[in-house]
Design a protein around this motif. Structure first.
Motif, mmCIF file in Angstrom:
data_model
loop_
_atom_site.group_PDB
_atom_site.id
_atom_site.type_symbol
_atom_site.label_atom_id
_atom_site.label_comp_id
_atom_site.label_asym_id
_atom_site.label_seq_id
_atom_site.Cartn_x
_atom_site.Cartn_y
_atom_site.Cartn_z
ATOM 1 N N GLY A 193 0.811 -1.217 0.000
ATOM 2 C CA GLY A 193 0.000 0.000 0.000
ATOM 3 C C GLY A 193 0.840 1.260 0.000
ATOM 4 O O GLY A 193 0.312 2.374 -0.045
ATOM 5 N N TYR A 194 2.179 1.103 0.046
ATOM 6 C CA TYR A 194 3.100 2.240 0.012
ATOM 7 C C TYR A 194 4.040 2.100 -1.175
ATOM 8 O O TYR A 194 4.359 0.981 -1.597
ATOM 9 N N THR A 195 4.525 3.236 -1.673
ATOM 10 C CA THR A 195 5.647 3.152 -2.597
ATOM 11 C C THR A 195 6.873 2.766 -1.781
ATOM 12 O O THR A 195 6.889 2.895 -0.543
ATOM 13 N N PHE A 196 7.908 2.336 -2.456
ATOM 14 C CA PHE A 196 9.142 1.961 -1.751
ATOM 15 C C PHE A 196 9.679 3.146 -0.952
ATOM 16 O O PHE A 196 10.065 3.003 0.209
ATOM 17 N N LEU A 197 9.695 4.337 -1.553
ATOM 18 C CA LEU A 197 10.239 5.520 -0.888
ATOM 19 C C LEU A 197 9.390 5.913 0.316
ATOM 20 O O LEU A 197 9.927 6.294 1.364
ATOM 21 N N GLU A 198 8.056 5.828 0.198
ATOM 22 C CA GLU A 198 7.187 6.138 1.333
ATOM 23 C C GLU A 198 7.474 5.195 2.494
ATOM 24 O O GLU A 198 7.592 5.627 3.654
ATOM 25 N N TYR A 199 7.586 3.910 2.203
ATOM 26 C CA TYR A 199 7.829 2.917 3.245
ATOM 27 C C TYR A 199 9.175 3.183 3.926
ATOM 28 O O TYR A 199 9.274 3.196 5.154
ATOM 29 N N LEU A 200 10.191 3.419 3.128
ATOM 30 C CA LEU A 200 11.528 3.686 3.665
ATOM 31 C C LEU A 200 11.521 4.944 4.530
ATOM 32 O O LEU A 200 12.104 4.963 5.629
ATOM 33 N N THR A 201 10.847 5.988 4.062
ATOM 34 C CA THR A 201 10.793 7.251 4.805
ATOM 35 C C THR A 201 10.073 7.079 6.129
ATOM 36 O O THR A 201 10.551 7.524 7.180
ATOM 37 N N PHE A 202 8.907 6.435 6.118
ATOM 38 C CA PHE A 202 8.159 6.226 7.352
ATOM 39 C C PHE A 202 8.935 5.351 8.328
ATOM 40 O O PHE A 202 8.914 5.581 9.540
ATOM 41 N N TYR A 203 9.620 4.339 7.823
ATOM 42 C CA TYR A 203 10.401 3.456 8.676
ATOM 43 C C TYR A 203 11.516 4.254 9.360
ATOM 44 O O TYR A 203 11.747 4.112 10.569
ATOM 45 N N ARG A 204 12.198 5.098 8.575
ATOM 46 C CA ARG A 204 13.268 5.924 9.141
ATOM 47 C C ARG A 204 12.735 6.908 10.184
ATOM 48 O O ARG A 204 13.362 7.120 11.233
ATOM 49 N N LEU A 205 11.591 7.519 9.896
ATOM 50 C CA LEU A 205 11.022 8.482 10.840
ATOM 51 C C LEU A 205 10.594 7.804 12.142
ATOM 52 O O LEU A 205 10.737 8.379 13.227
ATOM 53 N N ARG A 206 10.071 6.587 12.051
ATOM 54 C CA ARG A 206 9.724 5.839 13.265
ATOM 55 C C ARG A 206 10.977 5.609 14.123
ATOM 56 O O ARG A 206 10.935 5.725 15.351
ATOM 57 N N LYS A 207 12.070 5.268 13.479
ATOM 58 C CA LYS A 207 13.327 5.078 14.210
ATOM 59 C C LYS A 207 13.782 6.399 14.829
ATOM 60 O O LYS A 207 14.287 6.431 15.957
ATOM 61 N N ALA A 208 13.591 7.489 14.090
ATOM 62 C CA ALA A 208 13.992 8.803 14.596
ATOM 63 C C ALA A 208 13.200 9.180 15.851
ATOM 64 O O ALA A 208 13.748 9.760 16.791
ATOM 65 N N LEU A 209 11.907 8.847 15.884
ATOM 66 C CA LEU A 209 11.084 9.140 17.061
ATOM 67 C C LEU A 209 11.652 8.486 18.314
ATOM 68 O O LEU A 209 11.681 9.084 19.396
#
Length: 272
Positions: free
Chosen positions: A205-221
């Motif tokens: 349900g995500y593009t590759f870039l969307e998934y990668l970005t959200f995953y990185r932001l979750r780690k940043a939180l």
């Protein structure tokens, strides 16, 4: 530290309290002084202190009237209060307790009791502030796009296409801190970039870039909870080479900057 103002019409007592009280040791910062209720009310409106220490009997506007007006103007943001008085009758106490007053101190003031009372209130106010900041963070997460992000869970009975996605997600988990892309992920799997792009969107349900970005932001939180790490260090550790771009993406998805998130939603001048 909580912010405090003093309101006392007896100048010698006002000066003595202001100069001899170990405010910092008590968890306080003295930000203003006034010698009557009207001046005190102006200070309360201007400074919005956490705590007001006031005499109850003053010419013009007395301490209770000042606190009543502050309560009317500021509502739930009205400060806590300690009143100083030579009068100990019950009616004054009953009226005062409705106006955020936490205790009486009878003149002459006992320093030990005064310091203990102020320190205890400072501790309670700080605890309340921390709880508010925690609630703000939780509310921000609930309302953000990032809160809707769901990591891909491989189906129990998947096909070959699901295996490609599982391997792609595993590649992101292991390499998110590096400069990775759809292209090198596809090369790692031995399939074309176009095929992986279509498959990834179809299955997650995500593009590759969307998934990668959200995953990185979750780690940043999670990393932002560690106050020893600067924001630019967190950006680097989560795969964002450009510190400014990291802040921009964070704000777009969370509604605030990383520094503001760390500070419970409060405004900050700089992102470190």
């Amino acid at each position: 530290m909580i912010n405090v103002i003093l309101v006392e019409d007896e100048e010698y007592l006002l000066r003595e309290m202001a100069l001899t009280t170990p405010w910092q040791d008590l968890g306080c910062t003295l930000l203003g002084e006034a010698q009557n209720g009207r001046e005190g009310l102006e200070l309360i409106e201007k400074i919005r202190p956490h705590l007001v220490i006031t005499d109850i009997r003053m010419p013009g506007m007395d301490g209770l009237t000042m606190l009543r007006e502050a309560d009317r103007i500021l509502g739930p943001d009205a400060p806590w209060a300690i009143i100083l008085t030579g009068h100990s009758d019950f009616e004054y106490a009953r009226q005062a307790m409705r106006l955020g007053v936490k205790d009486y101190l009878l003149k002459p003031i006992d320093d030990q009791k005064f310091h203990s009372l102020v320190s205890g209130i400072a501790e309670k106010v700080e605890t309340g502030i921390q709880r508010q900041q925690t609630r703000k963070r939780q509310d921000m997460m609930k309302e953000s796009r990032l809160s809707l992000f769901q990591e891909y869970g491989s189906p129990v009975k998947g096909d070959g296409k699901d295996e490609y996605i599982r391997l792609s997600v595993e590649y992101i988990r292991e390499n998110f801190s590096r400069d990775i892309s759809l292209l090198n992920t596809a090369e790692e799997l031995g399939i074309t970039q176009g095929y992986l792009s279509r498959l990834f969107k179809e299955r997650t349900g995500y593009t590759f870039l969307e998934y990668l970005t959200f995953y990185r932001l979750r780690k940043a939180l999670k990393l932002l909870q560690n106050r020893s790490l600067k924001v630019h260090e967190i950006a680097h550790q989560t795969g964002f080479a450009d510190h400014g771009y990291f802040i921009q993406l964070f704000r777009r998805n969370m509604g605030i900057t990383p520094g503001q998130y760390r500070n419970g939603g409060n405004q900050e001048n700089h992102e470190h």
